[in-house]
Design a protein around this motif. Structure first.
Motif, PDB file in Angstrom:
ATOM      1  N   ARG A  62     -28.786   2.913  29.675  1.00 30.81           N
ATOM      2  CA  ARG A  62     -29.097   1.904  28.923  1.00 30.81           C
ATOM      3  C   ARG A  62     -28.316   0.580  29.119  1.00 30.81           C
ATOM      4  N   VAL A  63     -28.868  -0.716  29.843  1.00 34.04           N
ATOM      5  CA  VAL A  63     -28.163  -1.795  29.844  1.00 34.04           C
ATOM      6  C   VAL A  63     -28.671  -2.814  28.931  1.00 34.04           C
ATOM      7  N   VAL A  64     -28.064  -3.514  28.380  1.00 29.18           N
ATOM      8  CA  VAL A  64     -28.221  -4.607  27.495  1.00 29.18           C
ATOM      9  C   VAL A  64     -27.841  -6.046  28.004  1.00 29.18           C
ATOM     10  N   TYR A  65     -28.597  -6.837  28.084  1.00 28.53           N
ATOM     11  CA  TYR A  65     -28.272  -8.299  28.878  1.00 28.53           C
ATOM     12  C   TYR A  65     -27.997  -9.018  27.601  1.00 28.53           C
ATOM     13  N   ALA A  66     -26.904 -10.138  27.722  1.00 26.63           N
ATOM     14  CA  ALA A  66     -26.618 -10.889  26.772  1.00 26.63           C
ATOM     15  C   ALA A  66     -27.286 -11.925  27.040  1.00 26.63           C
ATOM     16  N   GLU A  67     -28.530 -12.164  26.492  1.00 25.49           N
ATOM     17  CA  GLU A  67     -29.616 -13.168  26.490  1.00 25.49           C
ATOM     18  C   GLU A  67     -30.304 -13.260  25.103  1.00 25.49           C
ATOM     19  N   VAL A  68     -30.934 -14.340  24.915  1.00 21.99           N
ATOM     20  CA  VAL A  68     -31.529 -14.882  23.567  1.00 21.99           C
ATOM     21  C   VAL A  68     -33.182 -14.682  24.057  1.00 21.99           C
ATOM     22  N   PRO A  69     -34.138 -13.820  23.789  1.00 19.06           N
ATOM     23  CA  PRO A  69     -33.743 -12.642  22.969  1.00 19.06           C
ATOM     24  C   PRO A  69     -33.031 -11.482  23.700  1.00 19.06           C
ATOM     25  N   PRO A  70     -32.559 -10.661  23.276  1.00 19.10           N
ATOM     26  CA  PRO A  70     -31.778  -9.680  24.108  1.00 19.10           C
ATOM     27  C   PRO A  70     -32.757  -8.788  24.850  1.00 19.10           C
ATOM     28  N   ARG A  71     -32.289  -8.599  25.949  1.00 21.82           N
ATOM     29  CA  ARG A  71     -33.157  -7.760  27.053  1.00 21.82           C
ATOM     30  C   ARG A  71     -32.458  -6.194  27.206  1.00 21.82           C
ATOM     31  N   VAL A  72     -33.191  -5.147  26.939  1.00 22.30           N
ATOM     32  CA  VAL A  72     -32.585  -3.944  27.092  1.00 22.30           C
ATOM     33  C   VAL A  72     -33.464  -3.287  28.120  1.00 22.30           C
ATOM     34  N   GLU A  73     -32.942  -2.715  28.819  1.00 25.80           N
ATOM     35  CA  GLU A  73     -33.406  -1.917  30.092  1.00 25.80           C
ATOM     36  C   GLU A  73     -33.126  -0.461  30.190  1.00 25.80           C
ATOM     37  N   TYR A  74     -33.750   0.452  30.474  1.00 26.83           N
ATOM     38  CA  TYR A  74     -33.440   1.728  30.523  1.00 26.83           C
ATOM     39  C   TYR A  74     -33.825   2.396  31.898  1.00 26.83           C
ATOM     40  N   MET A  75     -32.989   3.210  32.533  1.00 24.46           N
ATOM     41  CA  MET A  75     -33.259   3.726  33.908  1.00 24.46           C
ATOM     42  C   MET A  75     -32.528   5.151  33.876  1.00 24.46           C
ATOM     43  N   LEU A  76     -33.033   6.163  34.945  1.00 19.86           N
ATOM     44  CA  LEU A  76     -32.436   7.315  35.047  1.00 19.86           C
ATOM     45  C   LEU A  76     -31.243   7.287  35.613  1.00 19.86           C
ATOM     46  N   THR A  77     -30.229   8.019  35.225  1.00 24.80           N
ATOM     47  CA  THR A  77     -29.088   8.258  35.845  1.00 24.80           C
ATOM     48  C   THR A  77     -29.140   9.091  37.175  1.00 24.80           C
ATOM     49  N   GLU A  78     -27.912   9.210  37.690  1.00 26.62           N
ATOM     50  CA  GLU A  78     -28.022  10.040  38.787  1.00 26.62           C
ATOM     51  C   GLU A  78     -28.478  11.414  38.596  1.00 26.62           C
ATOM     52  N   LEU A  79     -27.886  11.936  37.551  1.00 23.45           N
ATOM     53  CA  LEU A  79     -28.012  13.208  36.872  1.00 23.45           C
ATOM     54  C   LEU A  79     -29.811  13.439  36.507  1.00 23.45           C
ATOM     55  N   GLY A  80     -30.038  12.143  35.800  1.00 21.43           N
ATOM     56  CA  GLY A  80     -31.323  12.155  35.647  1.00 21.43           C
ATOM     57  C   GLY A  80     -32.458  12.554  36.787  1.00 21.43           C
ATOM     58  N   HIS A  81     -31.989  11.680  37.796  1.00 17.35           N
ATOM     59  CA  HIS A  81     -32.632  12.000  39.029  1.00 17.35           C
ATOM     60  C   HIS A  81     -32.812  13.217  39.558  1.00 17.35           C
ATOM     61  N   THR A  82     -31.787  14.026  39.362  1.00 19.75           N
ATOM     62  CA  THR A  82     -31.684  15.517  39.648  1.00 19.75           C
ATOM     63  C   THR A  82     -32.837  16.380  38.923  1.00 19.75           C
ATOM     64  N   MET A  83     -33.331  15.926  37.843  1.00 21.01           N
ATOM     65  CA  MET A  83     -34.290  16.497  37.160  1.00 21.01           C
ATOM     66  C   MET A  83     -35.795  16.331  37.576  1.00 21.01           C
ATOM     67  N   MET A  84     -36.043  15.446  38.553  1.00 26.28           N
ATOM     68  CA  MET A  84     -37.249  15.249  39.118  1.00 26.28           C
ATOM     69  C   MET A  84     -38.107  16.239  39.555  1.00 26.28           C
ATOM     70  N   PRO A  85     -37.456  16.815  40.404  1.00 28.81           N
ATOM     71  CA  PRO A  85     -38.329  18.180  41.223  1.00 28.81           C
ATOM     72  C   PRO A  85     -38.566  19.224  39.871  1.00 28.81           C
ATOM     73  N   MET A  86     -37.690  19.483  39.079  1.00 23.65           N
ATOM     74  CA  MET A  86     -37.959  20.283  37.865  1.00 23.65           C
ATOM     75  C   MET A  86     -39.198  19.849  37.258  1.00 23.65           C
ATOM     76  N   LEU A  87     -39.183  18.497  36.738  1.00 24.98           N
ATOM     77  CA  LEU A  87     -40.399  17.833  35.994  1.00 24.98           C
ATOM     78  C   LEU A  87     -41.543  17.924  36.807  1.00 24.98           C
ATOM     79  N   LYS A  88     -41.649  17.693  38.193  1.00 22.35           N
ATOM     80  CA  LYS A  88     -42.809  17.741  38.867  1.00 22.35           C
ATOM     81  C   LYS A  88     -43.288  19.015  38.958  1.00 22.35           C
ATOM     82  N   VAL A  89     -42.384  20.255  39.026  1.00 23.58           N
ATOM     83  CA  VAL A  89     -43.243  21.561  38.900  1.00 23.58           C
ATOM     84  C   VAL A  89     -43.611  21.945  37.767  1.00 23.58           C
TER      85      VAL A  89
END
Length: 112
Positions: A62-89
């Motif tokens: 989770r990345v929070v940007y100090a803006e008005v209004p605040p912007r919050v973005e979500y992304m997979l971590t490196e560990l999260g990306h390792t789950m993709m083959p399992m989720l595809k199956v």
């Protein structure tokens, strides 16, 4: 305790909403509002709770940007990306299961 590795995996990704969240984040970075709109039926409270759990498990960042209004973005971590083959199956298997168990359309239904 000698917990089964599969039980650990299901503890991290189990539940109704986490796979949907992970599949959307597999496509790239998303803002909270985008995630909320892309997952039909999920409440704001549930989305926030599921994202928090995935973040605590090191799957989502989770990345929070100090803006008005605040912007919050979500992304997979490196560990999260390792789950993709399992989720595809898992997704592929779900499609097979659905095709075997959905009632087939009759010729009459196709005409309507």
């Amino acid at each position: 305790m000698n917990e089964c590795n599969m039980a650990i995996t299901l503890g991290v990704i189990g539940g109704r909403w986490k796979p949907a969240i992970l599949c959307r984040l597999a496509a790239g970075i998303m803002r909270y509002g985008e995630l909320r709109k892309s997952i039909e039926g999920i409440s704001e409270r549930m989305l926030a709770a599921q994202l928090r759990e995935l973040e605590q498990d090191g799957i989502v960042r989770r990345v929070v940007y100090a803006e008005v209004p605040p912007r919050v973005e979500y992304m997979l971590t490196e560990l999260g990306h390792t789950m993709m083959p399992m989720l595809k199956v898992m997704s592929d298997w779900g499609g097979i299961h659905r095709n075997l168990h959905e009632p087939k359309a009759t010729a009459k239904q196709l005409e309507d």
